[in-house]
Design a protein around this motif. Structure first.
Motif, PDB file in Angstrom:
ATOM      1  N   ILE A 102       1.105  -1.252   0.168  1.00  0.00           N
ATOM      2  CA  ILE A 102      -0.185  -0.107  -0.145  1.00  0.00           C
ATOM      3  C   ILE A 102       0.786   1.124   0.033  1.00  0.00           C
ATOM      4  N   ASN A 103       0.614   1.806  -0.984  1.00  0.00           N
ATOM      5  CA  ASN A 103       1.309   3.456  -1.156  1.00  0.00           C
ATOM      6  C   ASN A 103       0.381   4.455  -0.737  1.00  0.00           C
ATOM      7  N   ASP A 104      -0.774   4.463  -0.992  1.00  0.00           N
ATOM      8  CA  ASP A 104      -1.642   5.698  -0.701  1.00  0.00           C
ATOM      9  C   ASP A 104      -1.773   5.746   0.653  1.00  0.00           C
ATOM     10  N   PRO A 105      -1.565   7.176   1.190  1.00  0.00           N
ATOM     11  CA  PRO A 105      -1.602   7.522   2.665  1.00  0.00           C
ATOM     12  C   PRO A 105      -2.832   7.145   3.224  1.00  0.00           C
ATOM     13  N   GLU A 106      -4.078   7.430   2.626  1.00  0.00           N
ATOM     14  CA  GLU A 106      -5.214   7.171   3.255  1.00  0.00           C
ATOM     15  C   GLU A 106      -5.591   5.705   3.358  1.00  0.00           C
ATOM     16  N   LYS A 107      -4.982   4.882   2.285  1.00  0.00           N
ATOM     17  CA  LYS A 107      -5.276   3.370   2.277  1.00  0.00           C
ATOM     18  C   LYS A 107      -4.635   2.792   3.593  1.00  0.00           C
ATOM     19  N   LYS A 108      -3.210   3.529   3.744  1.00  0.00           N
ATOM     20  CA  LYS A 108      -2.417   2.966   4.846  1.00  0.00           C
ATOM     21  C   LYS A 108      -2.970   3.206   6.013  1.00  0.00           C
ATOM     22  N   ARG A 109      -3.732   4.556   6.361  1.00  0.00           N
ATOM     23  CA  ARG A 109      -4.389   4.901   7.768  1.00  0.00           C
ATOM     24  C   ARG A 109      -5.753   3.850   7.773  1.00  0.00           C
ATOM     25  N   GLU A 110      -6.608   3.538   6.593  1.00  0.00           N
ATOM     26  CA  GLU A 110      -7.712   2.758   6.751  1.00  0.00           C
ATOM     27  C   GLU A 110      -7.080   1.410   7.074  1.00  0.00           C
ATOM     28  N   ALA A 111      -6.125   0.896   6.697  1.00  0.00           N
ATOM     29  CA  ALA A 111      -5.593  -0.674   6.758  1.00  0.00           C
ATOM     30  C   ALA A 111      -5.095  -0.570   8.263  1.00  0.00           C
ATOM     31  N   ILE A 112      -4.735   0.351   8.753  1.00  0.00           N
ATOM     32  CA  ILE A 112      -4.115   0.381  10.071  1.00  0.00           C
ATOM     33  C   ILE A 112      -5.558   0.268  11.075  1.00  0.00           C
ATOM     34  N   THR A 113      -6.373   1.250  10.816  1.00  0.00           N
ATOM     35  CA  THR A 113      -7.598   1.292  11.551  1.00  0.00           C
ATOM     36  C   THR A 113      -8.463  -0.096  11.536  1.00  0.00           C
ATOM     37  N   GLN A 114      -8.472  -0.715  10.373  1.00  0.00           N
ATOM     38  CA  GLN A 114      -9.158  -1.970  10.236  1.00  0.00           C
ATOM     39  C   GLN A 114      -8.581  -3.114  10.970  1.00  0.00           C
ATOM     40  N   VAL A 211       6.539   7.344   7.068  1.00  0.00           N
ATOM     41  CA  VAL A 211       7.048   6.771   5.795  1.00  0.00           C
ATOM     42  C   VAL A 211       6.378   7.145   4.473  1.00  0.00           C
ATOM     43  N   ILE A 212       7.121   7.716   3.657  1.00  0.00           N
ATOM     44  CA  ILE A 212       6.574   7.926   2.467  1.00  0.00           C
ATOM     45  C   ILE A 212       6.643   6.721   1.521  1.00  0.00           C
ATOM     46  N   GLY A 213       5.513   6.251   1.057  1.00  0.00           N
ATOM     47  CA  GLY A 213       5.281   5.100   0.003  1.00  0.00           C
ATOM     48  C   GLY A 213       5.120   3.797   0.999  1.00  0.00           C
ATOM     49  N   GLU A 214       5.644   2.874   0.409  1.00  0.00           N
ATOM     50  CA  GLU A 214       5.157   1.352   1.059  1.00  0.00           C
ATOM     51  C   GLU A 214       5.818   1.380   2.457  1.00  0.00           C
ATOM     52  N   VAL A 215       4.911   0.676   3.444  1.00  0.00           N
ATOM     53  CA  VAL A 215       5.507   0.327   4.888  1.00  0.00           C
ATOM     54  C   VAL A 215       5.988  -0.901   5.014  1.00  0.00           C
ATOM     55  N   THR A 216       7.255  -0.975   5.169  1.00  0.00           N
ATOM     56  CA  THR A 216       7.706  -2.576   5.164  1.00  0.00           C
ATOM     57  C   THR A 216       8.630  -2.401   6.545  1.00  0.00           C
ATOM     58  N   ILE A 245      10.949  12.007   8.909  1.00  0.00           N
ATOM     59  CA  ILE A 245      10.220  11.417   7.899  1.00  0.00           C
ATOM     60  C   ILE A 245      11.122  10.747   6.951  1.00  0.00           C
ATOM     61  N   LEU A 246      10.743   9.335   6.503  1.00  0.00           N
ATOM     62  CA  LEU A 246      11.736   8.599   5.593  1.00  0.00           C
ATOM     63  C   LEU A 246      10.936   8.883   4.006  1.00  0.00           C
ATOM     64  N   HIS A 247      11.923   9.167   3.142  1.00  0.00           N
ATOM     65  CA  HIS A 247      11.182   9.443   1.730  1.00  0.00           C
ATOM     66  C   HIS A 247      11.453   8.263   0.936  1.00  0.00           C
ATOM     67  N   GLU A 248      10.575   8.491  -0.011  1.00  0.00           N
ATOM     68  CA  GLU A 248      10.952   7.075  -0.919  1.00  0.00           C
ATOM     69  C   GLU A 248      11.614   7.566  -1.961  1.00  0.00           C
ATOM     70  N   ASP A 249      11.835   8.843  -2.532  1.00  0.00           N
ATOM     71  CA  ASP A 249      12.822   9.300  -3.304  1.00  0.00           C
ATOM     72  C   ASP A 249      14.354   8.702  -3.092  1.00  0.00           C
ATOM     73  N   ARG A 250      15.051   8.045  -4.205  1.00  0.00           N
ATOM     74  CA  ARG A 250      16.467   7.968  -3.868  1.00  0.00           C
ATOM     75  C   ARG A 250      17.268   8.992  -4.315  1.00  0.00           C
ATOM     76  N   VAL A 251      18.129   9.500  -3.667  1.00  0.00           N
ATOM     77  CA  VAL A 251      19.018  10.426  -4.011  1.00  0.00           C
ATOM     78  C   VAL A 251      20.568   9.950  -3.927  1.00  0.00           C
ATOM     79  N   THR A 252      21.470  10.610  -4.822  1.00  0.00           N
ATOM     80  CA  THR A 252      22.769  10.162  -4.783  1.00  0.00           C
ATOM     81  C   THR A 252      23.584  10.242  -3.716  1.00  0.00           C
TER      82      THR A 252
END
Lengths: 320, 320
Positions: A102-114, A211-216, A245-252
């Motif tokens: 799950i990447n979408d923040p709303e869906k993350k919140r929903e998954a946690i609540t559920q 965590v921006i993006g998928e939570v692992t 906050i952990l970003h999903e973007d990778r930087v050099t």
């Protein structure tokens, strides 16, 4: 219509005695259950419930794997000193499974609540035989539900308990007439330690909101380590809230002289009165340097650290 | 083996006279061509070439759509004042097409290089009838190629010109014995204006190196606007380099009281002597506030601004 009791009008010990009596009358010889998050509201209602019911109240702390380092043990430790036993429920796998892909923040919140209500707490309620649910709802929660800021919650539905079969279940909300300042006063009177009030507020979805993006498991571990550094270095800063906050973007980046794509941690530290408007705390360059250097040294895989300089609005306190 | 001429040993006017003569001898009555980027090396070699060849040298500025606002016009303007006509070649569509769908930074760089040499400049060389390519190669470029930092470039192959058919083509590299300090001295002697030396260095892939993720016209426009703000506010700061970077991660923001996922701009401003190690410039909070507020006001879609606080290493100057 719920009548507000303001702090000015609150007779703290009379209020506590009255609520203790009401809880006892309601529960009788039954069993009650409540979920403790370690926040002020759920902590105060836990103390109130135990004063009323003693061992007739089961208090669970659901370890969702998304907490800060040592959080469950720290909270349980506070209560142990006050003579209250907290059951820590290890539900880490269930939450991580629910968050997979799950990447979408709303869906993350929903998954946690559920997962929290339907799967874990719902199961505990059914298995415990408790018919009484003790909740730390306060008047601000009610206002926000009415205003549509929080969603209207049918607690039974959330728990996956059929209202038809649910006959006999009862929700107890002894603090529903109070606002935060009164809850703090009640909590102090009930013996809650200062450290508990001093803890930086942490939102419901815990580190998954950092965590921006998928939570692992691995990404939660990364942001947890960064959070430890941020809370250690900023603990004496007078700020409304601070976070990593952990970003999903990778930087050099460069490691051992070689190019290496790595991760970026963003730090936010906010000055605010009520979270409605906020501005970045003007940290000293010594502090900023220390934050960056400790994160780069202590958090594997991180090659870049930034500090938020935008105000709310148009930013928000949290990134996700 | 190329013999270095150090600044100490350089007799500037004698060097210029000698190179002018060598270029004239080589080109004779032919036509030469060179590509100007607006950097110090290509600017100096353009002046040297025009002093030697006048209208026998065609100088092109390839507008790749990835430049800062007004860049092509600004550079052409500098040279017009010096009596040198620059042809601006509009290749914006070709570059944007080549970058479509590419997220990987190495592949982005490769697409730009390929488009520049094989497609655009290669075509110009063939169509111009020029047999002489004037290049601003300096000794540091040679060192870096030998050391494997830059890739070994066979110029003809890059241009898509078959070495068999290419008989008669000749590369002229009049500054190959010099390092940057000497090139600056030569450039000044040839009349290049101070503004040209004062311009913040800009890497080859231009603004595409300031976009994390896919490069599109819209995203280049966003980072271009942010770059304008950053260069305007920081122009009097004594820093090695500064830049705006557009992130791919979306973060939560508020616009007109509503939640709105938006974009984040990261600002980097570096103190450094030679780019090998670098630390973030300790900007004042007034400056940081101004940067954030102007970007949030002037750049559509941006809801968050951060400032880099990590050192190089483990960070690098650029993010991509």
């Amino acid at each position: 219509m719920i009548t507000e009791i303001t702090l000015k009008d609150l007779n703290i010990s009379a209020f506590i005695n009255q609520k203790v009596q009401e809880i006892r009358n309601a529960v009788g010889n039954g069993i009650a259950i409540n979920a403790l998050s370690g926040g002020v509201d759920s902590s105060a209602v836990t103390m109130l419930g135990h004063r009323a019911l003693g061992n007739q109240l089961r208090t669970v702390f659901i370890e969702n794997g998304l907490m800060r380092a040592g959080e469950a043990e720290q909270v349980a430790g506070f209560f142990k000193k006050l003579g209250v036993e907290i059951e820590i429920i290890d539900a880490r796998e269930e939450f991580l499974d629910a968050l997979k892909g799950i990447n979408d923040p709303e869906k993350k919140r929903e998954a946690i609540t559920q997962t929290f209500y339907k799967k874990v707490f719902g199961r505990l309620v059914r298995e415990s035989g408790a018919k009484f649910l003790l909740q730390g709802t306060i008047l601000t929660d009610v206002d926000e539900t009415v205003a549509g800021i929080k969603r209207q919650h049918n607690v039974f539905e959330q728990l996956g308990i059929d209202p038809q079969e649910a006959f006999g279940y009862k929700i107890l909300e002894p603090m529903i007439q109070l606002r935060k300042d009164s809850v703090r006063a009640v909590g102090k009177e009930l013996g809650l330690p200062a450290e508990l009030f001093d803890r930086i507020p942490f939102p419901g979805p815990a580190l998954s909101a950092r965590v921006i993006g998928e939570v692992t498991r691995e990404r939660i571990e990364t942001v947890r380590k960064a959070t430890e550094v941020v809370e250690r270095i900023l603990k004496n800063v007078r700020a409304f809230q601070y976070m990593a906050i952990l970003h999903e973007d990778r930087v050099t980046g460069m490691r051992d002289g070689k190019r290496d794509f790595g991760q970026q941690i963003e730090i936010r530290c906010w000055d605010s009165v009520d979270a409605r408007v906020a501005s970045p705390t003007q940290l000293s360059w010594d502090t900023l340097r220390q934050l960056a250097s400790d994160i780069l040294n202590e958090v594997p895989g991180v090659v870049s650290v930034t500090y938020n300089i935008a105000t709310k609005p148009p930013s928000t306190i949290e990134a996700v």
